[in-house]
Design a protein around this motif. Structure first.
Motif, PDB file in Angstrom:
ATOM      1  N   LEU A   1       0.795  -1.222   0.000  1.00  0.00           N
ATOM      2  CA  LEU A   1       0.000   0.000   0.000  1.00  0.00           C
ATOM      3  C   LEU A   1       0.837   1.285   0.000  1.00  0.00           C
ATOM      4  O   LEU A   1       0.518   2.208  -0.747  1.00  0.00           O
ATOM      5  N   PRO A   2       1.902   1.385   0.801  1.00  0.00           N
ATOM      6  CA  PRO A   2       2.680   2.634   0.778  1.00  0.00           C
ATOM      7  C   PRO A   2       3.208   2.997  -0.608  1.00  0.00           C
ATOM      8  O   PRO A   2       3.286   4.180  -0.948  1.00  0.00           O
ATOM      9  N   GLU A   3       3.548   1.999  -1.409  1.00  0.00           N
ATOM     10  CA  GLU A   3       4.022   2.280  -2.777  1.00  0.00           C
ATOM     11  C   GLU A   3       2.940   2.966  -3.594  1.00  0.00           C
ATOM     12  O   GLU A   3       3.215   3.894  -4.348  1.00  0.00           O
ATOM     13  N   LEU A   4       1.688   2.510  -3.466  1.00  0.00           N
ATOM     14  CA  LEU A   4       0.577   3.134  -4.189  1.00  0.00           C
ATOM     15  C   LEU A   4       0.303   4.535  -3.656  1.00  0.00           C
ATOM     16  O   LEU A   4      -0.047   5.440  -4.415  1.00  0.00           O
ATOM     17  N   LEU A   5       0.463   4.712  -2.345  1.00  0.00           N
ATOM     18  CA  LEU A   5       0.196   6.010  -1.725  1.00  0.00           C
ATOM     19  C   LEU A   5       1.278   7.045  -2.036  1.00  0.00           C
ATOM     20  O   LEU A   5       1.076   8.226  -1.784  1.00  0.00           O
ATOM     21  N   LYS A   6       2.391   6.612  -2.605  1.00  0.00           N
ATOM     22  CA  LYS A   6       3.392   7.565  -3.089  1.00  0.00           C
ATOM     23  C   LYS A   6       2.876   8.287  -4.327  1.00  0.00           C
ATOM     24  O   LYS A   6       3.242   9.413  -4.597  1.00  0.00           O
TER      25      LYS A   6
END
Length: 190
Positions: free
Chosen positions: A141-146
């Motif tokens: 998820l953090p990768e998408l939220l970047k």
């Protein structure tokens, strides 16, 4: 009033707004804020719309088994977002019905309305084998939220971020409204 007390009051306010706005069910969703090396997060099983200060756990950005044990089961996701995206100071997660429904049919949400198209652009949808309290979601998820301030876990719901809780709530609300529009348009096309 110290800063942690202020943040707890803001969490209570935004949690109530999320529920009153129909963005989650009675016991669904969670909310957190980062303050220095601490995370304030809703306790597991507590109702987002009726939070009290006692329903909020103060734990650390690093794992802390003693403090973590009563926190939301989504703590691992919130924690990894804060670790990977230090500019994020607030995370809200809800089971927004239109957003979840649209996530079941696509790998990205492409807004039809100009407002969300301008505000966020395309919203990513994450498919995972396990979606609730998932290590896979915490990692991916953090990768998408970047790329976007909000991402949706397919069949589970959106995780929205911001520098404040109000900002994260704004994106959560905007995407739900956009997904309502998508649903209305699809219904009109039949």
């Amino acid at each position: 009033m110290n800063e942690i007390e202020k943040l707890k009051k803001e969490m209570i306010k935004i949690g109530r707004l999320i529920f009153q706005s129909g963005l989650t069910d009675s016991h669904g969703g969670n909310i957190s804020v980062r303050y220095n090396d601490y995370i304030l997060i809703k306790k597991s099983g507590k109702m987002l719309g009726t939070l009290t200060e006692e329903d909020i756990v103060v734990t650390t950005v690093e794992e802390n088994p003693e403090l973590d044990k009563t926190a939301s089961i989504e703590l691992k996701v919130h924690r990894n977002i804060y670790k990977k995206l230090p500019e994020v100071k607030a995370v809200v997660h809800a089971h927004s019905p239109y957003t979840v429904a649209v996530s079941l049919t696509t790998n990205e949400i492409i807004p039809l309305d100009s407002e969300v198209k301008f505000l966020l652009g395309t919203v990513p949808v994450l498919s995972a084998k396990q979606v609730i309290s998932s290590n896979e979601v915490a990692e991916k998820l953090p990768e998408l939220l970047k790329k976007c301030k909000i991402a949706v876990v397919k069949s589970h719901g959106p995780f929205s971020t911001g520098k404040t809780l109000e900002e994260a709530y704004k994106y959560l609300s905007a995407v739900e409204n956009s997904c309502k529009i998508i649903s209305i348009v699809k219904g009109m096309e039949r």
